[in-house]
Design an enzyme around this catalytic site. Structure first.
Site, mmCIF file in Angstrom:
data_model
loop_
_atom_site.group_PDB
_atom_site.id
_atom_site.type_symbol
_atom_site.label_atom_id
_atom_site.label_comp_id
_atom_site.label_asym_id
_atom_site.label_seq_id
_atom_site.Cartn_x
_atom_site.Cartn_y
_atom_site.Cartn_z
ATOM 1 N N LYS A 229 -2.886 -6.282 12.293
ATOM 2 C CA LYS A 229 -1.847 -5.857 13.246
ATOM 3 C C LYS A 229 -1.068 -4.681 12.668
ATOM 4 C CE LYS A 229 2.661 -7.388 14.993
ATOM 5 N NZ LYS A 229 3.664 -8.481 14.949
ATOM 6 N N LYS A 241 15.212 -6.341 20.507
ATOM 7 C CA LYS A 241 15.720 -7.213 19.452
ATOM 8 C C LYS A 241 17.179 -6.866 19.146
ATOM 9 C CE LYS A 241 11.322 -7.422 16.868
ATOM 10 N NZ LYS A 241 11.080 -8.868 16.802
ATOM 11 N N ASP A 311 8.455 -8.451 23.475
ATOM 12 C CA ASP A 311 8.554 -8.620 22.025
ATOM 13 C C ASP A 311 7.414 -9.473 21.474
ATOM 14 O OD1 ASP A 311 9.660 -8.216 19.531
ATOM 15 O OD2 ASP A 311 11.114 -9.847 19.697
ATOM 16 N N GLU A 313 4.296 -8.555 21.338
ATOM 17 C CA GLU A 313 3.333 -7.454 21.511
ATOM 18 C C GLU A 313 2.182 -7.506 20.521
ATOM 19 O OE1 GLU A 313 4.976 -6.453 17.895
ATOM 20 O OE2 GLU A 313 6.029 -7.186 19.654
ATOM 21 N N ARG A 315 0.217 -9.881 19.526
ATOM 22 C CA ARG A 315 -0.975 -10.589 20.003
ATOM 23 C C ARG A 315 -1.734 -9.764 21.035
ATOM 24 N NH1 ARG A 315 2.725 -15.441 21.801
ATOM 25 N NH2 ARG A 315 3.771 -14.546 19.983
#
Length: 466
Positions: A229, A241, A311, A313, A315
């Site tokens: 990732k 966030k 948030d 993101e 995955r």
């Protein structure tokens, strides 16, 4: 910083101060063997042989001195047993007369510094270890280099570590072994990898999303895929966030750093595999074209995904990368991601949550992790929670409501993009050390990297435990 290869030497009788190891079980007997001067010096320094304690012991002449170090067990030295000595001893050469076991790694990494942004200082002189176990030197240097790569990439602020810089890092790994590199971005990315594009499209033009693919090795060898990732910064997107949650988001490309480091180990050791490295590299930014809560995105696999939370993101980009990896029919897939806060709540910073769809693979990996003191903790791919991924209007929901089993549902989401017949392991790693320990400074950290490398070493080189 000193080159790792300069810090270890095969013992050819060159001058060096003795480095004497002692554990508490043998301390009293060891103490009796010392000269009166040495015993007096040990007592003056309150040296009792406890792990990490260090003392300088005088000899007959001014340069004829030795160092004593307390360790857990002389018979089974762990990776970090020599780290305190490597950091604290004066510049010079030291001779270790017992087998170093895995402890050469800590000797090297204790002398690694991330100093890119510090004002120039007089560098500390090297502490060189002389060992009769020369066969361990090359592997230890490679492993230290890989861990240092993770630390340096994660520690680098996003201003200097965006998708383009991850691409440069992949180019450097490729250059070590003549690997081929393929970069997909722009219109090609939007067409072929729509989830990666959707996550990264709001970033500035010079920080645009891309899929980085590296291939190396003989095509006739077993094919393995390593996926990382690469969210170079995560604002959370429109589900932004808070500032406290954004403070460490430069490390959200920690999975990519682990994948690059594992690829580097594979290439440098000439592991007999066909490596396919995949890094979806993005910045989850905010702009008028950012993906929105409620959007439905089409994945490379064809499954539609409703975005309940922008948030979640990581995955999404891993899903497209895992799909691409599976198209080449690998016999093993490993992915790394700083994926969920839920994993940290459950296991803390030191234990990557580990998911596997194959029990034999999981057992082999956990055994390797234990043997090299790089701990992992297996978590369940609990099929009963699959229903949490249901969407009212799409095939999948990227962020189930309620917050329960967050690490498990994230892994279950990824599993939808992996062929059920392909052995796959997913590491939800923190990639960060919140407080320092000998050889392990606060900051970016490789967690799970050495375990995965040991798994591959044993599987493809038939190398016994180190």
């Amino acid at each position: 910083m000193n080159s790792f290869s300069d810090l270890l030497q095969a013992d050819r009788g060159q001058p060096a101060h003795p480095l004497l190891l002692v554990d508490q079980a043998g301390f009293e007997g060891w103490l009796k063997q010392l000269t009166p001067r040495m015993r007096a010096a040990a007592g003056a320094q309150r040296f009792a042989g406890k792990p990490g304690e260090l003392a300088i012991l005088p000899g007959e002449g001014p340069e004829d001195w030795s160092a004593a170090l307390g360790v857990e067990s002389i018979d089974t030295l762990g990776p970090w047993d020599l780290a305190k000595a490597a950091d604290a001893l004066p510049e010079g050469s030291y001779r270790l007369e017992v087998s170093p076991g895995q402890a050469l790694l800590g000797w090297l990494l204790a002398q690694h510094r991330f100093e890119r942004y510090r004002s120039p200082e007089t560098p500390a002189g090297p502490r060189v270890l002389v060992t009769a176990d020369a066969a361990r030197i090359d592997e230890s240097v490679r492993l230290a280099g890989a861990v240092a790569l993770v630390r340096d990439l994660v520690n680098t602020p996003t201003e200097d570590m965006g998708p383009a810089q991850l691409e440069t890092a992949a180019e450097e790994v490729a250059g070590r072994g003549g690997a081929s590199l393929r970069i997909t971005k722009g219109d090609d990315l939007a067409r072929d990898f729509p989830l990666i594009n959707a996550v990264g499209r709001a970033a500035a033009a010079d920080r645009g999303p891309r899929l980085i693919e590296l291939e190396w090795g003989n095509p006739a060898n077993p094919r393995i895929a390593v996926v990382g990732k690469g969210v170079c910064f995560d604002t959370g997107g429109l589900d932004i966030k808070p500032s406290s949650g954004m403070r460490l988001m430069k490390k959200d490309m920690g999975g990519a750093a682990h994948a690059l480091a594992l690829a580097q180990l594979i290439v440098e050791a000439r592991l007999p595999v066909r490596l396919h490295l995949l890094i979806p590299a993005v910045e989850n930014a905010i702009a008028g074209n950012a993906m929105r809560p409620g959007d439905v995105l089409r994945s490379r696999k064809g499954l539609s995904v409703e975005v309940s939370n922008t948030d979640a993101e990581g995955r999404l980009i891993l899903a497209d990368a895992l799909t691409r990896a599976g198209e080449e029919k690998p016999e093993l897939v490993i992915d790394f991601g700083t994926l969920t806060g839920a994993a940290r709540v459950a296991l803390g910073p030191d234990l990557p949550a580990t998911f596997a769809n194959n029990d034999t693979l999981a057992d082999d990996l956990l055994t390797a992790a234990r043997d090299v003191a790089d701990p992992l903790w297996r978590m369940p791919l609990w099929s009963g929670y699959d229903e949490m991924l249901r969407s009212d209007i799409a095939d999948l929901d990227n962020a189930p409501e309620g917050g329960m089993a967050g690490a498990v549902t994230a892994a279950l989401f990824l599993q939808r993009f992996v062929d059920a017949s392909t052995p796959w392991v997913h590491l939800d790693t923190f990639a960060w050390r919140p407080s320092p320990k000998p050889g392990r400074p606060k900051g970016g950290e490789a967690l799970g990297l050495r375990a995965c490398w040991e798994l591959l070493r044993r599987r493809y080189l038939s190398v016994p435990a180190g």
